[in-house]
Design a protein around this motif. Structure first.
Motif, PDB file in Angstrom:
ATOM      1  N   UNK A 141     -30.141  48.747 -88.256  1.00 24.32           N
ATOM      2  CA  UNK A 141     -30.243  47.341 -87.885  1.00 24.32           C
ATOM      3  C   UNK A 141     -29.460  47.032 -86.613  1.00 24.32           C
ATOM      4  N   UNK A 142     -28.422  47.822 -86.322  1.00 24.47           N
ATOM      5  CA  UNK A 142     -27.568  47.591 -85.169  1.00 24.47           C
ATOM      6  C   UNK A 142     -26.193  48.171 -85.409  1.00 24.47           C
ATOM      7  N   UNK A 143     -25.299  48.023 -84.411  1.00 26.83           N
ATOM      8  CA  UNK A 143     -23.982  48.646 -84.541  1.00 26.83           C
ATOM      9  C   UNK A 143     -22.839  47.646 -84.631  1.00 26.83           C
ATOM     10  N   UNK A 144     -23.144  46.344 -84.779  1.00 23.80           N
ATOM     11  CA  UNK A 144     -22.099  45.343 -84.973  1.00 23.80           C
ATOM     12  C   UNK A 144     -22.336  44.614 -86.287  1.00 23.80           C
ATOM     13  N   UNK A 145     -21.308  43.930 -86.765  1.00 22.24           N
ATOM     14  CA  UNK A 145     -21.445  43.191 -88.016  1.00 22.24           C
ATOM     15  C   UNK A 145     -22.465  42.070 -87.874  1.00 22.24           C
ATOM     16  N   UNK A 146     -22.639  41.538 -86.649  1.00 19.04           N
ATOM     17  CA  UNK A 146     -23.582  40.440 -86.450  1.00 19.04           C
ATOM     18  C   UNK A 146     -25.028  40.900 -86.606  1.00 19.04           C
ATOM     19  N   UNK A 147     -25.274  42.189 -86.446  1.00 16.36           N
ATOM     20  CA  UNK A 147     -26.627  42.719 -86.574  1.00 16.36           C
ATOM     21  C   UNK A 147     -27.082  42.792 -88.026  1.00 16.36           C
ATOM     22  N   UNK A 148     -26.151  42.773 -88.975  1.00 14.63           N
ATOM     23  CA  UNK A 148     -26.522  42.865 -90.384  1.00 14.63           C
ATOM     24  C   UNK A 148     -26.355  41.539 -91.109  1.00 14.63           C
ATOM     25  N   UNK A 149     -25.905  40.492 -90.374  1.00 15.67           N
ATOM     26  CA  UNK A 149     -25.708  39.177 -90.970  1.00 15.67           C
ATOM     27  C   UNK A 149     -26.822  38.227 -90.560  1.00 15.67           C
ATOM     28  N   UNK A 150     -26.955  37.152 -91.328  1.00 14.82           N
ATOM     29  CA  UNK A 150     -27.858  36.067 -90.972  1.00 14.82           C
ATOM     30  C   UNK A 150     -27.388  35.456 -89.652  1.00 14.82           C
ATOM     31  N   UNK A 151     -28.264  35.392 -88.664  1.00 16.20           N
ATOM     32  CA  UNK A 151     -27.886  34.912 -87.342  1.00 16.20           C
ATOM     33  C   UNK A 151     -27.377  33.491 -87.305  1.00 16.20           C
ATOM     34  N   UNK A 154     -23.528  33.290 -87.069  1.00 12.57           N
ATOM     35  CA  UNK A 154     -22.883  34.159 -86.096  1.00 12.57           C
ATOM     36  C   UNK A 154     -21.691  33.520 -85.411  1.00 12.57           C
ATOM     37  N   UNK A 155     -21.844  32.272 -84.986  1.00 15.82           N
ATOM     38  CA  UNK A 155     -20.752  31.594 -84.271  1.00 15.82           C
ATOM     39  C   UNK A 155     -19.549  31.382 -85.179  1.00 15.82           C
ATOM     40  N   UNK A 156     -19.802  30.964 -86.419  1.00 12.68           N
ATOM     41  CA  UNK A 156     -18.698  30.740 -87.362  1.00 12.68           C
ATOM     42  C   UNK A 156     -17.971  32.046 -87.675  1.00 12.68           C
ATOM     43  N   UNK A 157     -18.722  33.127 -87.877  1.00  8.94           N
ATOM     44  CA  UNK A 157     -18.120  34.426 -88.165  1.00  8.94           C
ATOM     45  C   UNK A 157     -17.297  34.897 -86.974  1.00  8.94           C
ATOM     46  N   UNK A 158     -17.822  34.695 -85.762  1.00  7.55           N
ATOM     47  CA  UNK A 158     -17.082  35.091 -84.557  1.00  7.55           C
ATOM     48  C   UNK A 158     -15.732  34.372 -84.489  1.00  7.55           C
TER      49      UNK A 158
END
Length: 353
Positions: A141-151, A154-158
């Motif tokens: 899916x990708x190499x960052x945590x944001x690639x496996x989370x609901x988009x 993203x801003x809140x997680x960041x």
């Protein structure tokens, strides 16, 4: 007859410098060597050989190696390189045996390690039990945590990760849907909602981005009181009530979750524990369950605040059902972030039909 230059109007034989610059340019250089089919094949063979060599170094079974695509191979190699940078074999202290399958199966979720820039460094193998995807499939899916989370989060997680990085040791929690397999989505109707709780830890001194990692436990939110994959009996307590919601019995585990002893609650009304702002929601759930005798265990679900014995408020997710002349409630304590997520997604879950 004299021929005059059209640019400077002087005799052509007298002056040649007026010729356009393009007329005096040297012949163009020959085209560079063009690739041939044999050269392209040689490069492909070299790339394949390098990938095979990298694949052979991965600490997985031969059967798993055979199933790896080029993308999966490179994803796993990058994961191992990031892990080796954060946890150099020569500098790591002895930590005893690695986490085995039996020990991982006892966890309520899976383990996740991120680098300072949110790159995936480690995912425990039991992730397949939670998301229906193996580590290899998740890395695709990708190499960052944001690639496996609901988009959408993203801003809140960041922001949460930035806050945790600025204050190492401070625990942060965020809740999001995580990508799952197609089979999982078909079975459960969507992706898995997971609470990620962790903190940044400096692995070596002096701390720096290259020596700091975010260590987290990812716990799935239970979808029903019988969701054995996500919860155990230690995560919940049950209570029985008359139809007016007076306690007639409660499991002893309520002491651990709310601080009350069983004898203190028997004979009290459920409403005496509720937060005033949640009384209307609880009443809607109560009506739905009391009037829907044949609706089954999913007749009413609500996220409510109840008063602990120490006078603090705790969030509960309450599943209620009617059993003849009684109402049985199965309750699970929630973090504030979990409660906020569930309320936002199901604000009217307990409304009467």
């Amino acid at each position: 007859m004299t021929i005059f230059c059209s640019h400077c109007h002087r005799p052509l034989q007298a002056e040649m410098s007026c010729l356009p610059a393009r007329a005096k340019q040297a012949p163009s250089a020959p085209r560079p060597f063009r690739s041939t089919k044999s050269a392209s094949k040689a490069r492909r063979d070299q790339i394949n050989a390098e990938l095979q060599a990298l694949r052979s170094l991965l600490p997985i079974s031969a059967q798993e190696k055979e199933r790896l695509s080029y993308l999966h191979t490179m994803a796993l190699v990058c994961l191992r390189l990031r892990g080796a940078q954060l946890f150099p074999p020569g500098l790591a202290p002895p930590t005893g045996p690695a986490l085995g399958t039996e020990l991982l199966s006892l966890l309520p979720g899976f383990l996740l390690v991120l680098s300072a820039d949110s790159k995936l460094v480690y995912i425990s193998e039991n992730v397949a039990q939670v998301l229906g995807l193996s580590v290899v499939e998740l890395l695709a899916q990708g190499d960052t945590v944001f690639d496996i989370l609901d988009g959408r989060v993203g801003e809140d997680v960041h922001k949460k990760l930035l806050l945790a990085r600025e204050e190492p040791g401070r625990e942060v929690t965020f809740v999001s849907e995580m990508r799952t397999s197609k089979a999982f989505r078909l079975q459960h109707g969507g992706n898995r909602v997971v609470a990620v709780c962790g903190r940044f830890v400096a692995l070596r001194w002096p701390p720096s981005p290259s020596t700091t990692a975010f260590l987290a436990l990812c716990t799935p939110l239970v979808q029903s009181p019988t969701d054995g994959e996500a919860a155990s009996q230690d995560d919940i307590f049950q209570s029985m009530h008359l139809l007016d919601m007076t306690f007639i019995d409660v499991t002893e585990s309520v002491t651990y979750h709310l601080g009350y002893h069983r004898e203190e609650l028997v004979g009290q009304s459920w409403y005496s524990l509720l937060h005033p702002e949640d009384a209307e929601l609880a009443a809607a759930q109560h009506r739905a369950v009391a009037l829907g005798a044949g609706a089954g265990p999913a007749a009413g679900t609500a996220v409510l605040r109840v008063l602990r014995r120490d006078r603090a408020w705790s969030w509960l997710r309450v599943w209620a059902r009617r059993d003849g002349g009684c109402i049985t409630c199965t309750c699970r304590c929630l973090r504030e972030e979990e409660a906020a997520h569930l309320r936002a997604r199901q604000p009217r879950a307990a409304a009467p039909p």
